[in-house]
Design a protein around this motif. Structure first.
Motif, PDB file in Angstrom:
ATOM      1  N   HIS A  56       0.831  -1.208   0.000  1.00  0.00           N
ATOM      2  CA  HIS A  56       0.000   0.000   0.000  1.00  0.00           C
ATOM      3  C   HIS A  56       0.870   1.265   0.000  1.00  0.00           C
ATOM      4  N   ARG A  57       1.907   1.276   0.825  1.00  0.00           N
ATOM      5  CA  ARG A  57       2.770   2.455   0.960  1.00  0.00           C
ATOM      6  C   ARG A  57       3.637   2.687  -0.263  1.00  0.00           C
ATOM      7  N   THR A  58       3.983   1.609  -0.994  1.00  0.00           N
ATOM      8  CA  THR A  58       4.839   1.735  -2.174  1.00  0.00           C
ATOM      9  C   THR A  58       4.238   0.926  -3.326  1.00  0.00           C
ATOM     10  N   PRO A  59       3.130   1.411  -3.886  1.00  0.00           N
ATOM     11  CA  PRO A  59       2.492   0.665  -4.978  1.00  0.00           C
ATOM     12  C   PRO A  59       3.483   0.406  -6.107  1.00  0.00           C
ATOM     13  N   GLY A  60       3.459  -0.813  -6.627  1.00  0.00           N
ATOM     14  CA  GLY A  60       4.376  -1.179  -7.697  1.00  0.00           C
ATOM     15  C   GLY A  60       5.690  -1.719  -7.178  1.00  0.00           C
ATOM     16  N   THR A  61       5.805  -1.832  -5.872  1.00  0.00           N
ATOM     17  CA  THR A  61       7.037  -2.361  -5.303  1.00  0.00           C
ATOM     18  C   THR A  61       7.281  -3.775  -5.825  1.00  0.00           C
ATOM     19  N   VAL A  63       9.403  -7.691  -5.475  1.00  0.00           N
ATOM     20  CA  VAL A  63       9.689  -8.702  -4.468  1.00  0.00           C
ATOM     21  C   VAL A  63      11.003  -8.389  -3.740  1.00  0.00           C
ATOM     22  N   ASN A  64      12.025  -7.977  -4.473  1.00  0.00           N
ATOM     23  CA  ASN A  64      13.310  -7.688  -3.829  1.00  0.00           C
ATOM     24  C   ASN A  64      13.188  -6.550  -2.818  1.00  0.00           C
ATOM     25  N   ASN A  65      12.429  -5.531  -3.148  1.00  0.00           N
ATOM     26  CA  ASN A  65      12.224  -4.430  -2.208  1.00  0.00           C
ATOM     27  C   ASN A  65      11.482  -4.916  -0.970  1.00  0.00           C
ATOM     28  N   LEU A  66      10.447  -5.720  -1.156  1.00  0.00           N
ATOM     29  CA  LEU A  66       9.713  -6.265  -0.013  1.00  0.00           C
ATOM     30  C   LEU A  66      10.609  -7.151   0.844  1.00  0.00           C
ATOM     31  N   LEU A  67      11.456  -7.942   0.204  1.00  0.00           N
ATOM     32  CA  LEU A  67      12.386  -8.789   0.952  1.00  0.00           C
ATOM     33  C   LEU A  67      13.299  -7.938   1.837  1.00  0.00           C
ATOM     34  N   ALA A  68      13.783  -6.846   1.291  1.00  0.00           N
ATOM     35  CA  ALA A  68      14.684  -5.975   2.045  1.00  0.00           C
ATOM     36  C   ALA A  68      13.960  -5.304   3.213  1.00  0.00           C
ATOM     37  N   ASP A  98      11.800  -4.296 -16.550  1.00  0.00           N
ATOM     38  CA  ASP A  98      12.402  -5.632 -16.546  1.00  0.00           C
ATOM     39  C   ASP A  98      11.275  -6.649 -16.488  1.00  0.00           C
ATOM     40  N   LYS A  99      11.113  -7.399 -17.545  1.00  0.00           N
ATOM     41  CA  LYS A  99      10.001  -8.357 -17.652  1.00  0.00           C
ATOM     42  C   LYS A  99      10.108  -9.489 -16.632  1.00  0.00           C
ATOM     43  N   ARG A 100      11.302  -9.690 -16.051  1.00  0.00           N
ATOM     44  CA  ARG A 100      11.464 -10.730 -15.031  1.00  0.00           C
ATOM     45  C   ARG A 100      10.961 -10.260 -13.677  1.00  0.00           C
ATOM     46  N   GLU A 101      10.814  -8.968 -13.537  1.00  0.00           N
ATOM     47  CA  GLU A 101      10.402  -8.374 -12.268  1.00  0.00           C
ATOM     48  C   GLU A 101       8.890  -8.411 -12.141  1.00  0.00           C
ATOM     49  N   ARG A 102       8.422  -8.620 -10.906  1.00  0.00           N
ATOM     50  CA  ARG A 102       6.988  -8.587 -10.629  1.00  0.00           C
ATOM     51  C   ARG A 102       6.711  -7.388  -9.734  1.00  0.00           C
ATOM     52  N   ASN A 103       5.779  -6.542 -10.141  1.00  0.00           N
ATOM     53  CA  ASN A 103       5.399  -5.374  -9.356  1.00  0.00           C
ATOM     54  C   ASN A 103       4.058  -5.653  -8.670  1.00  0.00           C
ATOM     55  N   MET A 104       3.995  -5.291  -7.397  1.00  0.00           N
ATOM     56  CA  MET A 104       2.823  -5.610  -6.584  1.00  0.00           C
ATOM     57  C   MET A 104       1.953  -4.373  -6.355  1.00  0.00           C
ATOM     58  N   ARG A 153      16.565   2.221   8.659  1.00  0.00           N
ATOM     59  CA  ARG A 153      16.327   3.665   8.694  1.00  0.00           C
ATOM     60  C   ARG A 153      16.278   4.215   7.271  1.00  0.00           C
ATOM     61  N   ARG A 154      17.154   3.706   6.402  1.00  0.00           N
ATOM     62  CA  ARG A 154      17.130   4.151   4.995  1.00  0.00           C
ATOM     63  C   ARG A 154      15.792   3.793   4.353  1.00  0.00           C
ATOM     64  N   HIS A 155      15.312   2.578   4.578  1.00  0.00           N
ATOM     65  CA  HIS A 155      14.006   2.196   4.039  1.00  0.00           C
ATOM     66  C   HIS A 155      12.906   3.096   4.610  1.00  0.00           C
ATOM     67  N   PHE A 156      12.965   3.317   5.907  1.00  0.00           N
ATOM     68  CA  PHE A 156      11.987   4.174   6.575  1.00  0.00           C
ATOM     69  C   PHE A 156      11.980   5.566   5.966  1.00  0.00           C
ATOM     70  N   ASN A 157      13.158   6.118   5.740  1.00  0.00           N
ATOM     71  CA  ASN A 157      13.262   7.475   5.195  1.00  0.00           C
ATOM     72  C   ASN A 157      12.835   7.572   3.744  1.00  0.00           C
ATOM     73  N   THR A 158      12.813   6.448   3.020  1.00  0.00           N
ATOM     74  CA  THR A 158      12.357   6.499   1.619  1.00  0.00           C
ATOM     75  C   THR A 158      10.841   6.502   1.511  1.00  0.00           C
ATOM     76  N   LEU A 159      10.152   6.088   2.584  1.00  0.00           N
ATOM     77  CA  LEU A 159       8.689   6.108   2.553  1.00  0.00           C
ATOM     78  C   LEU A 159       8.220   7.548   2.629  1.00  0.00           C
ATOM     79  N   LYS A 160       7.354   7.906   1.752  1.00  0.00           N
ATOM     80  CA  LYS A 160       6.833   9.263   1.736  1.00  0.00           C
ATOM     81  C   LYS A 160       5.799   9.408   2.845  1.00  0.00           C
ATOM     82  N   ASP A 161       5.786  10.602   3.471  1.00  0.00           N
ATOM     83  CA  ASP A 161       4.770  10.855   4.483  1.00  0.00           C
ATOM     84  C   ASP A 161       3.424  10.881   3.783  1.00  0.00           C
ATOM     85  N   PRO A 162       2.441  10.137   4.323  1.00  0.00           N
ATOM     86  CA  PRO A 162       1.128  10.131   3.704  1.00  0.00           C
ATOM     87  C   PRO A 162       0.465  11.496   3.833  1.00  0.00           C
ATOM     88  N   ASP A 163      -0.217  11.874   2.793  1.00  0.00           N
ATOM     89  CA  ASP A 163      -0.955  13.145   2.719  1.00  0.00           C
ATOM     90  C   ASP A 163      -0.283  14.176   3.570  1.00  0.00           C
TER      91      ASP A 163
END
Length: 163
Positions: A56-61, A63-68, A98-104, A153-163
């Motif tokens: 929800h927070r990162t539409p199109g994320t 699998v590798n990003n979710l794993l991290a 990248d056609k091998r990548e799956r976006n969620m 912390r890096r992952h946390f800081n990449t999340l955009k503040d909602p509205d």
């Protein structure tokens, strides 16, 4: 505002630190109790909740990003995603670059469940923040961020503040 802080001396006894650790355990139990009751109705667990939240927070994320972010095994994440996809909560699309990548992406059904789970947690946090007051809210966030490992912390800081 200058982020550099003067070092302040804060002496806590082992007993005070133990109390803080225990408070974190019990607070986490409370924080997860409401969503756990909702998830139980669907036969889902906390891993499903975390996946829904970060999709929800990162539409199109991918699998590798979710794993991290989630720090789970690929096998575990695949099991969770497979269930969410089969149940119509998550849409997995072929990557555009990248056609091998799956976006969620969350489906409407997935967005509805994520919103129900998030509102349960927001209500608990809102009440706690209101009781604790504005300085405590700021201090609590600073403590949480200071406890994060640098990668998280890096992952946390990449999340955009909602509205």
């Amino acid at each position: 505002m200058d982020d550099r802080r003067e070092p302040s001396l804060l002496f806590l006894t082992d007993e005070q630190l133990k109390k803080g650790i225990e408070a974190m355990y019990f607070a986490y139990r409370g924080f997860t109790a409401d969503p756990d009751r909702i998830l139980e109705k669907y036969g889902y667990g906390r891993a499903h909740h975390r996946a829904l939240h970060f999709i929800h927070r990162t539409p199109g994320t991918n699998v590798n990003n979710l794993l991290a972010i989630l720090s789970v095994t690929k096998q575990s994440l695949n099991r969770v995603l497979r269930t969410l996809i089969e149940d119509g909560l998550v849409d997995s699309r072929v990557g555009t670059r990248d056609k091998r990548e799956r976006n969620m992406y969350l489906t409407e059904k997935g967005q509805a469940l994520e919103a129900e789970l998030a509102e349960a947690q927001r209500a608990r946090m809102r009440a706690a923040y209101r009781d604790a007051g504005p300085e405590a809210v700021q201090g609590f966030r600073q403590v949480l961020e200071a406890m994060m490992d640098p990668d998280m912390r890096r992952h946390f800081n990449t999340l955009k503040d909602p509205d």
